[in-house]
Design a protein around this motif. Structure first.
Motif, PDB file in Angstrom:
ATOM      1  N   SER A   1     -35.279  36.079 -77.786  1.00 27.88           N
ATOM      2  CA  SER A   1     -36.395  35.218 -77.398  1.00 27.88           C
ATOM      3  C   SER A   1     -37.287  34.881 -78.583  1.00 27.88           C
ATOM      4  O   SER A   1     -37.763  33.750 -78.719  1.00 27.88           O
TER       5      SER A   1
ATOM      6  N   VAL B   1     -35.507  32.224 -80.744  1.00 25.64           N
ATOM      7  CA  VAL B   1     -35.580  30.897 -80.124  1.00 25.64           C
ATOM      8  C   VAL B   1     -36.990  30.329 -80.240  1.00 25.64           C
ATOM      9  O   VAL B   1     -37.179  29.149 -80.547  1.00 25.64           O
TER      10      VAL B   1
ATOM     11  N   ARG C   1     -25.480  24.568 -68.646  1.00 21.28           N
ATOM     12  CA  ARG C   1     -25.287  24.705 -70.087  1.00 21.28           C
ATOM     13  C   ARG C   1     -23.990  24.064 -70.574  1.00 21.28           C
ATOM     14  O   ARG C   1     -23.969  23.451 -71.638  1.00 21.28           O
TER      15      ARG C   1
ATOM     16  N   ILE D   1     -39.967  24.516 -74.813  1.00 16.26           N
ATOM     17  CA  ILE D   1     -38.944  25.555 -74.914  1.00 16.26           C
ATOM     18  C   ILE D   1     -39.501  26.784 -75.628  1.00 16.26           C
ATOM     19  O   ILE D   1     -39.173  27.927 -75.283  1.00 16.26           O
TER      20      ILE D   1
ATOM     21  N   ALA E   1     -39.588  30.512 -74.107  1.00 20.25           N
ATOM     22  CA  ALA E   1     -39.090  31.681 -74.828  1.00 20.25           C
ATOM     23  C   ALA E   1     -40.160  32.752 -74.955  1.00 20.25           C
ATOM     24  O   ALA E   1     -39.872  33.950 -74.887  1.00 20.25           O
TER      25      ALA E   1
ATOM     26  N   LYS F   1     -38.127  33.506 -70.658  1.00 16.55           N
ATOM     27  CA  LYS F   1     -37.321  32.753 -69.712  1.00 16.55           C
ATOM     28  C   LYS F   1     -36.019  32.240 -70.312  1.00 16.55           C
ATOM     29  O   LYS F   1     -35.370  31.382 -69.706  1.00 16.55           O
ATOM     30  N   VAL F   2     -35.628  32.715 -71.470  1.00 15.66           N
ATOM     31  CA  VAL F   2     -34.380  32.281 -72.096  1.00 15.66           C
ATOM     32  C   VAL F   2     -33.493  33.507 -72.306  1.00 15.66           C
ATOM     33  O   VAL F   2     -33.980  34.634 -72.397  1.00 15.66           O
ATOM     34  N   ARG F   3     -32.224  33.238 -72.375  1.00 17.57           N
ATOM     35  CA  ARG F   3     -31.270  34.308 -72.632  1.00 17.57           C
ATOM     36  C   ARG F   3     -30.070  33.728 -73.369  1.00 17.57           C
ATOM     37  O   ARG F   3     -29.802  32.531 -73.301  1.00 17.57           O
TER      38      ARG F   3
ATOM     39  N   VAL G   1     -30.807  24.429 -78.796  1.00 19.84           N
ATOM     40  CA  VAL G   1     -30.505  25.102 -77.529  1.00 19.84           C
ATOM     41  C   VAL G   1     -29.007  25.265 -77.320  1.00 19.84           C
ATOM     42  O   VAL G   1     -28.556  25.477 -76.200  1.00 19.84           O
TER      43      VAL G   1
ATOM     44  N   VAL H   1     -28.370  28.737 -76.028  1.00 19.25           N
ATOM     45  CA  VAL H   1     -29.488  29.217 -75.219  1.00 19.25           C
ATOM     46  C   VAL H   1     -29.246  28.838 -73.768  1.00 19.25           C
ATOM     47  O   VAL H   1     -28.944  27.684 -73.459  1.00 19.25           O
ATOM     48  N   ASP H   2     -29.369  29.814 -72.897  1.00 18.83           N
ATOM     49  CA  ASP H   2     -29.286  29.584 -71.458  1.00 18.83           C
ATOM     50  C   ASP H   2     -30.706  29.490 -70.923  1.00 18.83           C
ATOM     51  O   ASP H   2     -31.473  30.447 -71.001  1.00 18.83           O
ATOM     52  N   LEU H   3     -31.057  28.325 -70.386  1.00 18.35           N
ATOM     53  CA  LEU H   3     -32.418  28.078 -69.905  1.00 18.35           C
ATOM     54  C   LEU H   3     -32.536  28.211 -68.396  1.00 18.35           C
ATOM     55  O   LEU H   3     -33.589  27.885 -67.838  1.00 18.35           O
TER      56      LEU H   3
END
Length: 356
Positions: A36, A39, A180, A227, A231, A235-237, A313, A316-318
């Motif tokens: 995180s 990102v 994604r 974004i 992060a 909220k991102v992974r 991104v 990055v999984d949003l």
């Protein structure tokens, strides 16, 4: 240090891995080398870079006499470019099609998020578009600019273009609500549409090339800032690193060629078009060259904005928060977990242990 201790500031940067507890997983998201944090750092830098470029474009094309003269020549040159004039004359329905495409793009952004039940991300994407339009309106109304010498000859400067801001805002906002795997294909195709819409507005004389360039940079800055905020809130992974390049190639390859070719051609032509005389009359060939230079630069910057966001991104999984961590340690057996696959807490039922 005990396996469930909370890390101190400047403590061990041991990366999280499967088997760590939820306690350590929550702390690991705050570490300097966490996913995180990386990102957030990248998107924040991209946001600041887009704002810096937007400031440079504003200072060069709005505040300087040379930039204003070049922008006016690019708008006037559309009449000297016979191919553009004939194309617009033969297709008078393009104005209505452009407006309809904007409406459909907004419906697509909202509908895709709602169908996937990503209500928070849909609201965030719509909010980013609204913020972009609000900032564009403030810049148009309150940003200082010298008065036009002849207000009736050319359309007033709309820096940045509200139409292009909406188009690029929706195109880049699709990155939040699209799954994604097809994200690159959808966002790339939408960015190509936004570039085409900006080229039409310049060819029709509604906006100057600098207005479209500023719109693309503004939409990129707002989207990167959003974004970065996601992060920061965890909220991102990380997503899979394979299986998306070939899927998005039909859109990203033309986008890359358009970005590289547009910027290269625009900067090559820019040196030949900045030497316009301070007063009329102008050579029609120079005006035509200025128009083509402006179109190339606007297309190149718009394509580059979409590519930059996709690169940021890419892995990055949003769609949600960080991946859950399973418990591992000496208290698993004492916690009474019925199955190995279930998540349990780090404390035993009698709670007679302590964290050293």
């Amino acid at each position: 240090m005990a396996p469930y201790d909370r890390l101190r500031t400047g403590g061990s940067p041991r990366p999280p891995r499967a088997g760590d507890t939820w306690w350590y997983a929550a702390v690991a998201g705050e570490a300097a080398d966490s996913f995180s944090t990386r990102v957030r750092t990248r998107t924040r830098r991209a946001c600041l870079g887009a704002v810096l470029l937007l400031t440079v474009v504003y200072a060069g094309l709005v505040l300087t006499a040379t930039g204003r003269r070049w922008s006016d020549a690019a708008v006037t040159g559309r009449r000297a470019d016979t191919r553009v004039a004939e194309f617009l004359r033969d297709h008078p329905s393009l104005a209505g099609a452009a407006t309809l495409s904007l409406v459909l793009a907004c419906v697509l952004l909202a509908g895709l998020g709602l169908l996937r039940k990503r209500y928070a991300l849909t609201g965030a994407a719509a909010g980013a578009v609204a913020v972009s339009l609000a900032v564009a309106g403030l810049l148009q109304g309150y940003a200082p600019r010298p008065p036009a010498a002849d207000a009736g000859a050319l359309p007033p400067s709309g820096f940045p273009s509200a139409t292009a801001t909406l188009a690029f805002g929706v195109a880049l906002g699709l990155a939040l609500v699209t799954p994604r795997r097809p994200r690159g294909l959808v966002v790339g195709a939408a960015t190509l549409w936004a570039v085409a819409l900006g080229a039409y507005s310049v060819a029709a004389g509604d906006h100057r090339p600098g207005d479209v360039i500023a719109a693309a940079l503004l939409a990129l800055a707002v989207q990167c800032g959003l974004i970065a905020l996601l992060a920061r809130r965890g909220k991102v992974r990380p997503g899979p690193r394979h299986g998306t390049v070939l899927r998005s190639l039909p859109a990203t390859l033309p986008l890359a060629l358009l970005g590289a070719g547009g910027l290269a051609a625009g900067f090559l032509l820019l040196g030949d078009t900045l030497g316009l005389p301070a007063t009329a009359p102008y050579d029609p060939a120079e005006l035509r060259l200025a128009h083509r230079c402006g179109q190339a630069l606007a297309a190149g910057v718009g394509a580059a904005a979409g590519l930059v966001l996709l690169a940021l991104v890419r892995h990055v999984d949003l769609d949600g928060g960080p991946a859950p961590y399973r418990l591992g340690g000496p208290f698993v057996e004492d916690s009474g977990a019925p199955e190995q696959g279930e998540l349990v807490g780090p404390f035993t039922e009698n709670r007679d242990h302590e964290i050293s």
